[in-house]
Design a protein around this motif. Structure first.
Motif, PDB file in Angstrom:
ATOM      1  N   SER A  90      11.753 -10.944 -11.869  1.00  0.00           N
ATOM      2  CA  SER A  90      10.592 -11.813 -11.103  1.00  0.00           C
ATOM      3  C   SER A  90      11.235 -12.735 -10.150  1.00  0.00           C
ATOM      4  CB  SER A  90      10.089 -12.746 -12.297  1.00  0.00           C
ATOM      5  OG  SER A  90       9.465 -12.097 -13.403  1.00  0.00           O
ATOM      6  N   PRO A  91      10.422 -13.196  -8.898  1.00  0.00           N
ATOM      7  CA  PRO A  91       9.024 -12.638  -9.063  1.00  0.00           C
ATOM      8  C   PRO A  91       8.781 -11.376  -8.458  1.00  0.00           C
ATOM      9  CG  PRO A  91       9.766 -13.910  -7.155  1.00  0.00           C
ATOM     10  CD  PRO A  91      11.096 -13.839  -8.116  1.00  0.00           C
ATOM     11  N   TYR A  92       9.847 -10.644  -7.834  1.00  0.00           N
ATOM     12  CA  TYR A  92       9.566  -9.575  -7.138  1.00  0.00           C
ATOM     13  C   TYR A  92       8.834  -8.340  -7.817  1.00  0.00           C
ATOM     14  CZ  TYR A  92      13.806 -12.019  -5.507  1.00  0.00           C
ATOM     15  OH  TYR A  92      14.714 -12.759  -5.011  1.00  0.00           O
ATOM     16  N   LYS A  93       8.971  -8.120  -9.206  1.00  0.00           N
ATOM     17  CA  LYS A  93       8.305  -7.083 -10.005  1.00  0.00           C
ATOM     18  C   LYS A  93       6.899  -7.243 -10.083  1.00  0.00           C
ATOM     19  CE  LYS A  93       9.324  -8.731 -14.740  1.00  0.00           C
ATOM     20  NZ  LYS A  93       9.693  -8.587 -15.928  1.00  0.00           N
ATOM     21  N   GLU A  94       6.420  -8.556  -9.955  1.00  0.00           N
ATOM     22  CA  GLU A  94       5.090  -8.805 -10.228  1.00  0.00           C
ATOM     23  C   GLU A  94       4.297  -8.675  -8.770  1.00  0.00           C
ATOM     24  OE1 GLU A  94       7.175 -10.908 -11.268  1.00  0.00           O
ATOM     25  OE2 GLU A  94       6.999 -10.965 -13.390  1.00  0.00           O
ATOM     26  N   ARG A  95       4.979  -8.536  -7.640  1.00  0.00           N
ATOM     27  CA  ARG A  95       4.166  -8.531  -6.563  1.00  0.00           C
ATOM     28  C   ARG A  95       3.666  -6.949  -6.188  1.00  0.00           C
ATOM     29  NH1 ARG A  95       9.144 -11.443  -2.848  1.00  0.00           N
ATOM     30  NH2 ARG A  95       8.623 -13.501  -3.538  1.00  0.00           N
ATOM     31  N   GLN A  96       2.615  -6.998  -5.492  1.00  0.00           N
ATOM     32  CA  GLN A  96       1.960  -5.585  -5.190  1.00  0.00           C
ATOM     33  C   GLN A  96       1.675  -5.370  -3.685  1.00  0.00           C
ATOM     34  OE1 GLN A  96      -1.490  -6.797  -7.742  1.00  0.00           O
ATOM     35  NE2 GLN A  96      -1.085  -5.176  -9.037  1.00  0.00           N
ATOM     36  N   LEU A  97       1.437  -4.099  -3.111  1.00  0.00           N
ATOM     37  CA  LEU A  97       0.886  -3.538  -1.984  1.00  0.00           C
ATOM     38  C   LEU A  97      -0.593  -3.583  -1.843  1.00  0.00           C
ATOM     39  CD1 LEU A  97       3.693  -1.079  -1.450  1.00  0.00           C
ATOM     40  CD2 LEU A  97       3.792  -3.204  -0.713  1.00  0.00           C
ATOM     41  N   PHE A  98      -1.166  -3.973  -0.762  1.00  0.00           N
ATOM     42  CA  PHE A  98      -2.489  -3.935  -0.475  1.00  0.00           C
ATOM     43  C   PHE A  98      -2.735  -3.054   0.525  1.00  0.00           C
ATOM     44  CE2 PHE A  98      -1.669  -7.557  -3.003  1.00  0.00           C
ATOM     45  CZ  PHE A  98      -2.386  -7.864  -3.908  1.00  0.00           C
ATOM     46  N   VAL A  99      -3.529  -2.207   0.474  1.00  0.00           N
ATOM     47  CA  VAL A  99      -3.729  -1.102   1.686  1.00  0.00           C
ATOM     48  C   VAL A  99      -4.989  -0.813   1.771  1.00  0.00           C
ATOM     49  CG1 VAL A  99      -3.243   1.141   2.307  1.00  0.00           C
ATOM     50  CG2 VAL A  99      -1.871   0.147   0.857  1.00  0.00           C
ATOM     51  N   ASP A 100      -5.649  -1.084   2.805  1.00  0.00           N
ATOM     52  CA  ASP A 100      -6.884  -0.683   3.454  1.00  0.00           C
ATOM     53  C   ASP A 100      -6.915   0.391   4.316  1.00  0.00           C
ATOM     54  OD1 ASP A 100      -8.062  -2.918   1.748  1.00  0.00           O
ATOM     55  OD2 ASP A 100      -7.549  -4.324   3.346  1.00  0.00           O
ATOM     56  N   VAL A 101      -7.875   1.336   4.202  1.00  0.00           N
ATOM     57  CA  VAL A 101      -8.053   2.556   5.187  1.00  0.00           C
ATOM     58  C   VAL A 101      -9.611   2.419   5.587  1.00  0.00           C
ATOM     59  CG1 VAL A 101      -7.929   4.939   5.463  1.00  0.00           C
ATOM     60  CG2 VAL A 101      -6.397   3.661   3.957  1.00  0.00           C
ATOM     61  N   ASN A 102      -9.823   2.277   6.820  1.00  0.00           N
ATOM     62  CA  ASN A 102     -11.065   2.103   7.758  1.00  0.00           C
ATOM     63  C   ASN A 102     -11.246   3.265   8.733  1.00  0.00           C
ATOM     64  OD1 ASN A 102     -13.557   1.705   8.841  1.00  0.00           O
ATOM     65  ND2 ASN A 102     -13.158  -0.464   8.840  1.00  0.00           N
ATOM     66  N   LEU A 103     -11.663   4.334   8.437  1.00  0.00           N
ATOM     67  CA  LEU A 103     -11.978   5.425   8.988  1.00  0.00           C
ATOM     68  C   LEU A 103     -13.480   5.576   9.534  1.00  0.00           C
ATOM     69  CD1 LEU A 103     -10.466   8.315   6.910  1.00  0.00           C
ATOM     70  CD2 LEU A 103      -9.406   6.968   8.306  1.00  0.00           C
ATOM     71  N   THR A 104     -13.648   5.482  10.908  1.00  0.00           N
ATOM     72  CA  THR A 104     -15.053   5.727  11.610  1.00  0.00           C
ATOM     73  C   THR A 104     -15.034   7.048  12.696  1.00  0.00           C
ATOM     74  OG1 THR A 104     -14.262   4.253  13.724  1.00  0.00           O
ATOM     75  CG2 THR A 104     -14.859   3.140  11.677  1.00  0.00           C
ATOM     76  N   PRO A 105     -16.066   7.241  13.396  1.00  0.00           N
ATOM     77  CA  PRO A 105     -15.816   8.279  14.314  1.00  0.00           C
ATOM     78  C   PRO A 105     -14.849   8.082  15.500  1.00  0.00           C
ATOM     79  CG  PRO A 105     -18.092   7.853  13.620  1.00  0.00           C
ATOM     80  CD  PRO A 105     -17.396   6.728  13.040  1.00  0.00           C
ATOM     81  N   ASN A 106     -14.661   6.883  15.658  1.00  0.00           N
ATOM     82  CA  ASN A 106     -13.903   5.993  16.739  1.00  0.00           C
ATOM     83  C   ASN A 106     -12.175   6.102  16.739  1.00  0.00           C
ATOM     84  OD1 ASN A 106     -16.106   6.151  18.640  1.00  0.00           O
ATOM     85  ND2 ASN A 106     -16.644   4.254  17.756  1.00  0.00           N
ATOM     86  N   LYS A 107     -12.004   5.772  15.455  1.00  0.00           N
ATOM     87  CA  LYS A 107     -10.751   5.141  15.052  1.00  0.00           C
ATOM     88  C   LYS A 107     -10.308   5.355  13.684  1.00  0.00           C
ATOM     89  CE  LYS A 107     -11.447   0.185  15.463  1.00  0.00           C
ATOM     90  NZ  LYS A 107     -11.063  -0.904  16.008  1.00  0.00           N
ATOM     91  N   ALA A 108      -9.072   5.349  13.296  1.00  0.00           N
ATOM     92  CA  ALA A 108      -8.469   5.127  11.764  1.00  0.00           C
ATOM     93  C   ALA A 108      -7.652   4.011  12.011  1.00  0.00           C
ATOM     94  CB  ALA A 108      -7.858   6.592  11.397  1.00  0.00           C
TER      95      ALA A 108
END
Length: 304
Positions: free
Chosen positions: A217-235
């Motif tokens: 701790s505190p390292y093992k409790e941390r998380q990664l948050f990833v958002d992926v937004n795909l549209t006709p114009n861009k990723a």
């Protein structure tokens, strides 16, 4: 068994690289003395990856990258760079190379780089091949500090791009590598707070420190948050860690050829070379990467 085509006009360097790969892993190795010779061998048998020097007679590494990208878009090319070839290497990355490894760190980085590129390029043929007409997709992921899940997420995102018929395979491969580098940076440097300067000075201690902090701790409790937004114009890809962050303004320009020889700048160089936009928030614990989209025709069954 995976096949690697090693391209170098120096017999000594070819055997050195081949010896490192044979000693560390089980590969089928094929050799070529320059880019022209490499293309002739590609016509006979397509390898899983090409590992090439940059400075060679008749056809150099940059020309080989362009030729492979044009004729064999599913085959990733990894560059071997030496001091004095930095500008050529950066240009090759921009034109289609999948990754690079510096010759002075072959022993430390070669196997990991080759395995990373092949893993990202290999698609599980058992996965469902979606061919619907999705025109927008928003997906969020929350990951613990596990490298196996990072690799699984990268593969899933590449399949999302493929199912929506966005980008060619070579671009999807490069996006996958940029995503993996960004996620690993967030995991190791962000959540685990393992300094990149430690990797420069002592690779073994760097890995040992990371492994230990995954249990503390505190390292093992941390998380990664990833958002992926795909549209006709861009990723758009947004990756956030729960570490203390850093000052983005204090980081040297990773696309500067002088930055190429620093192991600590590898991830940022690949991210900026493969994405159209890369930006950090003020605290440095969130990166946003954008790749503009060009629609591709459907690929035949069996394409990866």
């Amino acid at each position: 068994m995976k096949t690697i085509l090693i391209v170098d006009d120096s017999n000594v360097d070819r055997r050195l690289v081949g010896g490192l790969l044979q000693r560390q892993a089980n590969f089928n190795l094929v050799y070529a003395i320059n880019g022209k010779d490499a293309l002739e061998r590609l016509e006979l048998d397509i390898p899983d990856a090409v590992l090439t020097d940059l400075h060679m007679p008749e056809m150099n590494g940059l020309e080989l990258v362009e030729a492979v990208k044009s004729s064999y878009p599913l085959v990733p090319v990894v560059l071997m760079t030496a001091q004095g070839s930095e500008e050529l290497a950066v240009e090759a990355l921009k034109r289609g190379a999948a990754s690079y490894v510096t010759k002075r760190r072959l022993n430390e980085d070669l196997l990991n780089t080759i395995e990373q590129v092949i893993a990202v390029a290999t698609v599980d043929q058992g996965q469902s091949r979606l061919r619907n007409r999705v025109v927008r997709s928003e997906t969020s992921f929350v990951l613990p500090n596990e490298t196996a899940l990072v690799q699984a997420l990268v593969q899933q995102i590449r399949e999302m791009l493929k199912s929506m018929r966005y980008f060619g395979e070579n671009d999807r491969l490069r996006i996958g590598i940029a995503l993996e580098e960004a996620l690993l940076n967030a995991l190791y440097h962000g959540n685990l707070e393992v300094s990149s300067t430690l990797r420069d000075s002592d690779q073994g201690l760097y890995e040992q420190t990371a492994k230990q902090r995954m249990k503390e701790s505190p390292y093992k409790e941390r998380q990664l948050f990833v958002d992926v937004n795909l549209t006709p114009n861009k990723a758009t890809f947004v990756i956030r860690d729960q570490g203390p962050g850093f000052n983005p303004g204090a980081v040297p320009d990773p696309t500067d050829p002088a930055f190429l020889e620093r192991p600590s700048g590898r991830g940022m160089l690949l991210m900026r070379s493969f994405m159209d936009e890369v930006g950090y928030n003020e605290t440095g614990n969130q990166v946003t990467m954008v790749k503009r989209i060009a629609m591709q025709p459907d690929e035949p069954d069996g394409a990866t």
